[in-house]
Design an enzyme around this catalytic site. Structure first.
Site, short mmCIF file in Angstrom:
data_model
loop_
_atom_site.label_atom_id
_atom_site.label_comp_id
_atom_site.label_asym_id
_atom_site.label_seq_id
_atom_site.Cartn_x
_atom_site.Cartn_y
_atom_site.Cartn_z
N HIS A 51 32.91 40.01 40.95
CA HIS A 51 33.91 39.09 41.49
C HIS A 51 33.54 38.74 42.94
O HIS A 51 33.02 39.58 43.67
CB HIS A 51 35.31 39.73 41.43
CG HIS A 51 36.38 38.75 41.73
ND1 HIS A 51 36.72 38.40 43.01
CD2 HIS A 51 37.17 38.01 40.90
CE1 HIS A 51 37.69 37.50 42.96
NE2 HIS A 51 37.97 37.24 41.70
N ASN A 78 43.46 38.70 36.29
CA ASN A 78 42.81 39.64 37.21
C ASN A 78 43.88 39.98 38.24
O ASN A 78 44.18 39.17 39.11
CB ASN A 78 41.59 38.98 37.87
CG ASN A 78 41.00 39.85 38.96
OD1 ASN A 78 41.37 41.03 39.08
ND2 ASN A 78 40.09 39.30 39.74
N TRP A 79 44.43 41.17 38.09
CA TRP A 79 45.57 41.53 38.93
C TRP A 79 45.14 41.88 40.36
O TRP A 79 45.98 42.00 41.23
CB TRP A 79 46.31 42.72 38.31
CG TRP A 79 47.09 42.41 37.06
CD1 TRP A 79 47.05 41.26 36.31
CD2 TRP A 79 48.02 43.28 36.41
NE1 TRP A 79 47.90 41.36 35.24
CE2 TRP A 79 48.51 42.60 35.26
CE3 TRP A 79 48.49 44.57 36.64
CZ2 TRP A 79 49.45 43.16 34.40
CZ3 TRP A 79 49.41 45.15 35.79
CH2 TRP A 79 49.89 44.44 34.68
N LYS A 80 43.85 42.10 40.56
CA LYS A 80 43.33 42.50 41.89
C LYS A 80 44.06 43.77 42.36
O LYS A 80 44.37 44.62 41.53
CB LYS A 80 43.45 41.32 42.86
CG LYS A 80 42.81 40.06 42.27
CD LYS A 80 42.63 38.94 43.23
CE LYS A 80 41.99 37.75 42.51
NZ LYS A 80 41.69 36.64 43.40
N GLU A 134 35.23 38.54 45.51
CA GLU A 134 35.81 39.43 46.53
C GLU A 134 34.96 40.68 46.70
O GLU A 134 34.83 41.21 47.79
CB GLU A 134 37.26 39.77 46.16
CG GLU A 134 38.18 38.58 46.44
CD GLU A 134 39.35 38.43 45.50
OE1 GLU A 134 39.70 39.40 44.81
OE2 GLU A 134 39.92 37.32 45.45
N GLU A 178 33.83 30.86 39.07
CA GLU A 178 34.90 30.91 40.07
C GLU A 178 34.38 30.40 41.41
O GLU A 178 33.79 31.17 42.17
CB GLU A 178 35.39 32.36 40.23
CG GLU A 178 35.98 32.96 38.98
CD GLU A 178 37.04 34.00 39.28
OE1 GLU A 178 38.13 33.87 38.73
OE2 GLU A 178 36.78 34.91 40.08
N GLY A 233 44.18 34.84 38.80
CA GLY A 233 44.64 35.81 39.80
C GLY A 233 46.14 35.74 39.97
O GLY A 233 46.90 36.28 39.16
N GLY A 234 46.58 35.05 41.00
CA GLY A 234 48.00 35.02 41.37
C GLY A 234 48.95 34.72 40.21
O GLY A 234 49.96 35.41 40.05
N SER A 258 42.69 29.49 41.42
CA SER A 258 43.98 28.78 41.51
C SER A 258 44.36 28.10 40.19
O SER A 258 45.01 27.05 40.20
CB SER A 258 43.98 27.77 42.67
OG SER A 258 43.75 28.44 43.89
N GLY A 292 42.49 31.85 45.42
CA GLY A 292 43.61 32.25 46.27
C GLY A 292 43.95 31.22 47.33
O GLY A 292 44.72 31.49 48.25
P1 13P Z 1 43.61 32.97 42.00
O1 13P Z 1 44.01 32.53 40.62
O2 13P Z 1 44.67 33.76 42.71
O3 13P Z 1 43.05 31.84 42.80
O4 13P Z 1 42.40 34.00 41.80
C1 13P Z 1 41.37 33.65 40.95
C2 13P Z 1 40.50 34.82 40.76
O5 13P Z 1 39.86 35.30 41.69
C3 13P Z 1 40.44 35.44 39.43
O6 13P Z 1 39.45 36.39 39.35
#
Ligand code: 13P
Length: 258
Positions: free
Chosen positions: A100, A13-15, A102, A172, A239-240, A218, A178
């Protein structure tokens, strides 16, 4: 993971990251690394809307699939700034992240809109990844299972057993996103097993066994193998670490070997 029973899926998930040239560069780097996942683990990159067409063209002919990060529930109309499911499928997008945390935290997403988006995605032939998970204070007050069960019930309201098998659930925990704080493998397994038990109650055991349930929060190159070794953790939403080809590939390889 129980690959004999259900599909293992590693999704990035590149956000809100990467311009089109950067997206192309990252996908070009990922493609050869994960080519050996074909037939074993599904590999997906969920990218910003502006990158979708570039991404679909870049991965053409490879085993990497492309997803969007959201979708609106109406087919068309006066919804400024929104994107419909048909607009996504027309580009060649196959997956979409829905609900998500966020979006729930910053953009007013509710279980009702998550449910509408999920049904619209399925109706258009997109495979939704529905995100659920508790806040830190919800875990600390001991209501994690209540929170997750409520989200699952509402988010999947009126979704048929046939359709839920095409749906991926991502567990999640919000406190792990994050933050560098990963749920332990046992915590991830406990929550994913609880989600499966909830699905079994809502549908039936065979349906619940068929649904891919990912862990996200994470997940990285160092902890992926342990998380993915758990029976009910069928993959990751990353994510990251999905923004670095080598790290993302290490996670994909952990899933192949898991
Ligand atoms: P991180 O891997 O950066 O914690 O993000 C997880 C996430 O929100 C995937 O959708």
């Amino acid at each position: 993971m129980k690959k004999s029973v259900r599909k293992a899926i590693i999704a990035g998930n590149w956000k809100m990251n990467k311009t089109r040239p950067e997206a192309k560069e990252l996908l070009e780097a990922i493609k050869p690394l994960v080519a050996n996942a074909e037939g074993n683990v599904e590999v997906i990159a969920c990218v910003p809307y502006t990158n979708l067409e570039t991404a679909v063209n870049t991965v053409a002919g490879s085993n990497v699939k492309i997803g969007a990060e959201n979708v609106h529930f109406e087919k068309s109309g006066a919804f400024t700034g929104e994107i419909s499911a048909d607009m996504l499928t027309e580009i060649g997008v196959e997956y979409v992240v829905i609900g998500h945390s966020e979006r729930r935290q910053y953009f007013g997403e509710t279980d009702e809109t998550v449910n509408k988006r999920t049904k619209a995605a399925l109706a258009a032939g997109l495979k939704p990844t529905v995100c659920v998970g508790e806040l830190l204070w919800e875990r600390e007050t001991g209501i994690t299972e209540e929170v997750i069960a409520r989200q699952i019930k509402l988010d999947l309201y009126d979704v048929s057993a046939e359709d839920v098998k095409k749906t991926v659930i991502a567990y999640e925990p919000v406190w792990a996103i994050g933050t560098g704080k990963t749920a332990t493998a046992d915590q991830a397994e406990e929550a994913c097993a609880f989600i499966r038990a909830t699905l079994a109650k809502l549908y039936d055991d065979a349906t619940a066994q068929a649904v891919t349930i990912q862990y996200g929060g994470s997940m990285n190159a160092a902890n992926a193998a342990e998380l993915l070794s758990k029976e009910n953790v069928d993959g990751g939403l990353i994510g990251g670490a999905s923004l670095k080809a080598a790290d993302f590939n290490t996670i994909v390889q952990a899933a192949i070997n898991g």
